[in-house]
Design an enzyme around this catalytic site. Sequence first.
Site, PDB file in Angstrom:
ATOM      1  N   HIS A 148     100.774  32.326  95.821  1.00  0.00           N
ATOM      2  CA  HIS A 148      99.676  31.576  95.605  1.00  0.00           C
ATOM      3  C   HIS A 148      99.859  30.284  96.265  1.00  0.00           C
ATOM      4  O   HIS A 148      98.917  29.941  96.963  1.00  0.00           O
ATOM      5  CB  HIS A 148      99.238  31.564  94.344  1.00  0.00           C
ATOM      6  CG  HIS A 148      98.866  32.855  93.623  1.00  0.00           C
ATOM      7  ND1 HIS A 148      99.039  33.131  92.493  1.00  0.00           N
ATOM      8  CD2 HIS A 148      98.917  34.115  94.356  1.00  0.00           C
ATOM      9  CE1 HIS A 148      98.647  34.432  91.985  1.00  0.00           C
ATOM     10  NE2 HIS A 148      98.639  35.014  93.121  1.00  0.00           N
ATOM     11  N   GLU A 179     103.429  33.655  91.817  1.00  0.00           N
ATOM     12  CA  GLU A 179     102.875  32.328  91.879  1.00  0.00           C
ATOM     13  C   GLU A 179     103.208  31.634  92.856  1.00  0.00           C
ATOM     14  O   GLU A 179     102.648  30.460  93.586  1.00  0.00           O
ATOM     15  CB  GLU A 179     103.268  31.602  90.444  1.00  0.00           C
ATOM     16  CG  GLU A 179     102.695  32.285  89.364  1.00  0.00           C
ATOM     17  CD  GLU A 179     101.119  32.308  89.393  1.00  0.00           C
ATOM     18  OE1 GLU A 179     100.583  31.565  90.051  1.00  0.00           O
ATOM     19  OE2 GLU A 179     101.037  33.114  88.261  1.00  0.00           O
ATOM     20  N   TYR A 229      97.433  28.277  99.281  1.00  0.00           N
ATOM     21  CA  TYR A 229      96.828  27.148  99.571  1.00  0.00           C
ATOM     22  C   TYR A 229      97.301  26.143 100.241  1.00  0.00           C
ATOM     23  O   TYR A 229      96.650  25.534 101.097  1.00  0.00           O
ATOM     24  CB  TYR A 229      96.944  26.576  97.828  1.00  0.00           C
ATOM     25  CG  TYR A 229      96.362  27.538  96.718  1.00  0.00           C
ATOM     26  CD1 TYR A 229      95.120  28.487  97.006  1.00  0.00           C
ATOM     27  CD2 TYR A 229      97.049  27.776  95.813  1.00  0.00           C
ATOM     28  CE1 TYR A 229      95.005  29.459  95.989  1.00  0.00           C
ATOM     29  CE2 TYR A 229      96.556  28.663  94.757  1.00  0.00           C
ATOM     30  CZ  TYR A 229      95.599  29.594  94.730  1.00  0.00           C
ATOM     31  OH  TYR A 229      95.419  30.434  94.117  1.00  0.00           O
ATOM     32  N   ASP A 256     100.163  26.220  90.187  1.00  0.00           N
ATOM     33  CA  ASP A 256     100.990  27.422  90.684  1.00  0.00           C
ATOM     34  C   ASP A 256     102.463  26.720  91.119  1.00  0.00           C
ATOM     35  O   ASP A 256     103.418  27.699  90.828  1.00  0.00           O
ATOM     36  CB  ASP A 256     100.530  28.027  91.992  1.00  0.00           C
ATOM     37  CG  ASP A 256      99.356  28.965  91.518  1.00  0.00           C
ATOM     38  OD1 ASP A 256      98.992  29.277  90.162  1.00  0.00           O
ATOM     39  OD2 ASP A 256      98.735  29.302  92.678  1.00  0.00           O
TER      40      ASP A 256
END
Length: 173
Positions: free
Chosen positions: A104, A101, A108, A70
């Site tokens: 994302h 992205e 994480y 990402d």
Amino acid sequence: AKMFLDGSVNVQRYDVLKYKQFDKLTDKQLGFFWRPEEVDIGRDSKDFRELTEHEQHIFTSNLKRQILLDSVQGRSPNLAFLPVVSIPELETWIETWAFSETIHSRSYTHLIRNVYPDPSVIFDQMLNDKEIADCAGSITHYYDNLIAYNDSTDYGSYQHKEALYMAIMAANI
């Protein structure tokens, strides 16, 4: 106007769209916007500690892979595709895609910060994992190739079009 390689977008006109589906995709993607901090991950740290060492490795490796991929997808569409986009609705969708992205990747990171006392250790080791680095490299190769053609005097050649096609395919794969 063609979608790519037909002159750059200079005025973002949304009153006349050639491909309305990109405008709809942008609206849909913007509707999915969220911030990682909005998701309650309070139990994740406890659940993570209860995993076996092997399960923790799988969990962490998956997140490393997602963060690295990402990271590529958060930067590369703008760097590679925007210089050759010819219509504003596609330009806006690419900008929105790249931004999504980064969300994302941030999510994480949010998970890793929650389950590891020193998340820097995980990030510092990320590129040392050959399989993860190779996976990202297999995609960045095609982006890098397109970027090189975008900057070349061979603009719009068959090879440039092929590089564009391969970068689009690599992004989707």
